[in-house]
Design an enzyme around this catalytic site. Structure first.
Site, PDB file in Angstrom:
ATOM      1  N   GLU A 173       2.306  -2.763  -5.614  1.00 44.86           N
ATOM      2  CA  GLU A 173       2.465  -1.820  -6.715  1.00 44.86           C
ATOM      3  C   GLU A 173       3.214  -2.423  -7.912  1.00 44.86           C
ATOM      4  OE1 GLU A 173       4.119   1.863  -5.341  1.00 44.86           O
ATOM      5  OE2 GLU A 173       2.565   2.183  -3.854  1.00 44.86           O
ATOM      6  N   GLU A 371      -1.588   1.910   1.595  1.00 45.98           N
ATOM      7  CA  GLU A 371      -0.638   3.015   1.762  1.00 45.98           C
ATOM      8  C   GLU A 371      -1.332   4.332   1.479  1.00 45.98           C
ATOM      9  OE1 GLU A 371       3.045   2.936  -0.453  1.00 45.98           O
ATOM     10  OE2 GLU A 371       3.304   0.792  -0.042  1.00 45.98           O
TER      11      GLU A 371
HETATM   12  O1  IFM Z   1       7.918   4.554  -0.472  1.00 42.90           O
HETATM   13  C1  IFM Z   1       6.990   4.155  -1.409  1.00 42.90           C
HETATM   14  C2  IFM Z   1       6.558   2.734  -1.198  1.00 42.90           C
HETATM   15  O2  IFM Z   1       7.637   1.855  -1.184  1.00 42.90           O
HETATM   16  C3  IFM Z   1       5.603   2.301  -2.273  1.00 42.90           C
HETATM   17  N1  IFM Z   1       4.532   3.234  -2.397  1.00 42.90           N
HETATM   18  C4  IFM Z   1       4.841   4.622  -2.498  1.00 42.90           C
HETATM   19  C5  IFM Z   1       5.760   5.028  -1.367  1.00 42.90           C
HETATM   20  C6  IFM Z   1       6.090   6.524  -1.475  1.00 42.90           C
HETATM   21  O3  IFM Z   1       6.719   6.793  -2.685  1.00 42.90           O
END
Ligand code: IFM
Length: 470
Positions: A173, A371
């Site tokens: 990210e 994710e």
């Molecule tokens: O916890 C975070 C993660 O570190 C990166 N992506 C989003 C998740 C939820 O906010």
């Protein structure tokens, strides 16, 4: 059952589809000052009053550093095939550049070997936001030297673990690292400078390319895969028949998605992004040859997905709801619920649309959801025999609907090869501290007791059979 709400069960994922869970170093490890680790920007930020809810820090987190064997057994018991973790740069190269801390590498070697011994694929992310503070003191991601320092860190990790890590992911990210870190200050290092955030975009992309070059020199595992993870936005125009709203959508897709994917996957800087941000910069920090360096071959494109954006053309100079530099005249509108405990809208169709549109833009890449998950206000119950449980039907429903969306994308021809649920266990949720619980395993932060939530039991059925359970 209706197919419109993404709730059908019984769908079967293709043979070989990878089910996993994910975490990140600063969110789980603790042991912030142990065995040679030095501070990262998140140590500094979380220790700065007012930056993180309740003054929470990652000093202890869920103390994974001291619970490795127990947590690896927990991972194994979930029936998943892969585990996505990140490596803390300040644990391995505590001064950002130079000397490698062998004790830091010893720790990750123990984790990786423990996964392999349990027949679980290690999927490693090299940058999940814990930049050594000493490098931020020299400009952080606004300084292109940071990209070269990152490549050397990647090389050091690759030299030790390159014979066994299954998948190397350079960045997690970079949108958050650049825009939340340098534009709106919600994340470490907490700067609020539009130009700095665009420099950070470029230097993160450059770091991705340089790290791949260095990794390839030292990695020896024959069937290794390389990847990058972006949290791509699924953006909708408030009125799709209004060209102004459609242009607002294009503008946000450029800033949020193509600012990363076009350099990484195509070796180009989007012309519309340069035009949209010309009041901030001429992008002269992109030097000749940089885009070729960034555009290295990779095998997998990781996508993190949580919710959607709804945008409209705003008033002159409006930046309502936007953390983006240059997003003038774009309003981010309230979305219809339901929402998770983060206040994020729940929209599985957004995942389907994002997978399809990403495949259309970059058809030569396999995709993986690195994710997806949801925070809810979980409650632990204890029965008469003292057995603990967490009943989290909302999270099961959330996961079911998003797995259905993923399955539909595969049926529509998207080469989606895996899905990692965020997160293995409750952890430090950045500026929200420990208030928000994303885990499928509950953690009692006072005792460090882990308790599988019902969603973990549900996910095990899916991971073991490949069939979306009731
Ligand atoms: O916890 C975070 C993660 O570190 C990166 N992506 C989003 C998740 C939820 O906010």
């Amino acid at each position: 059952m209706s197919t419109d709400d993404f709730r059908e069960s019984g769908l079967t994922f293709p043979e070989g589809f990878t089910f996993g869970t994910a975490t990140a170093s600063y969110q789980i490890e603790g042991a912030a000052a142990e065995d040679g680790r030095k501070p990262s920007i998140w140590d500094t930020f979380s220790h700065t009053p007012g930056k993180v809810a309740n003054g929470d820090t990652g000093d202890v987190a869920v103390d994974f550093y001291h619970h490795v064997d127990e947590d690896l057994d927990l991972i194994k018991s979930l029936g998943i095939q892969a585990y996505r973790l990140s490596i803390a740069w300040p644990r391995v190269v505590p001064d950002g550049v130079g000397a490698v801390n062998e004790k830091g590498l010893d720790f990750y070697e123990k984790v990786i070997d423990g996964l392999i011994a349990r027949d679980i694929q290690p999927v490693v992310t090299l940058y999940h936001w814990d930049l050594p503070q000493v490098l931020e003191d020299r400009g952080g991601w606004t300084n292109r030297e940071t990209s070269y320092a990152f490549a050397q860190f990647a090389k050091a990790v690759g030299e030790r673990l390159g014979d066994r890590v299954a998948v190397w992911t350079t960045l997690n990210e970079p949108w958050c690292a650049a825009y939340l870190g340098y534009a709106n200050g919600h994340h470490a290092p907490g700067r609020q400078e539009e130009l700095a955030s665009l420099q950070a975009v470029h230097h993160l992309n450059l770091a991705h390319g340089l790290a791949l070059i260095e990794l390839r020199k030292v990695v020896t595992k024959p069937d290794v895969k390389y990847s990058v993870t972006n949290n791509l936005a699924s953006v909708y125009a408030a009125d799709p028949s209004n060209p102004e709203d459609v242009d607002a959508k294009r503008q946000i897709e450029a800033l949020r998605n193509r600012a990363f994917t076009d350099p990484q996957l195509r070796g180009v800087l989007p012309a519309d992004l340069v035009e949209d941000t010309k009041h901030i910069t001429d992008w002269s920090f992109v030097l000749d040859g940089d885009l070729e360096l960034i555009h290295q071959p990779i095998d997998l494109v990781g996508i993190n997905y949580y919710n959607t954006d709804l945008v409209a053309r705003g008033a002159e100079h409006s930046t309502q709801g936007s953390p983006f530099p240059g997003a003038t005249r774009v309003d981010f509108l309230e979305q219809p619920g339901p929402f998770t405990a983060m206040g994020w809208n729940i929209e599985p169709k957004g995942l389907f649309d994002l997978l399809v549109s990403t495949h259309e833009l970059y058809p030569e890449y396999d995709l993986v959801i690195t994710e997806n998950g949801a925070a809810y206000d979980d409650v632990v119950t204890t029965d008469a025999d003292g057995n603990r449980a967490v009943h989290d039907p909302e999270r099961i429903d959330f996961l079911r609907r998003h797995f259905v969306a993923a399955h539909r994308a595969i049926e529509a021809g998207v080469p989606l090869v895996g899905y990692f649920v965020w997160s293995l266990m409750d952890n430090f949720e950045w500026a929200f501290g420990y208030e928000k619980r994303f885990g499928i395993v509950h953690v009692d932060y006072d005792t460090q007791v882990r308790t599988k939530k019902d969603s973990a039991l549900w996910y095990t059925k899916l991971a073991e059979t490949g069939v979306i359970p009731e």
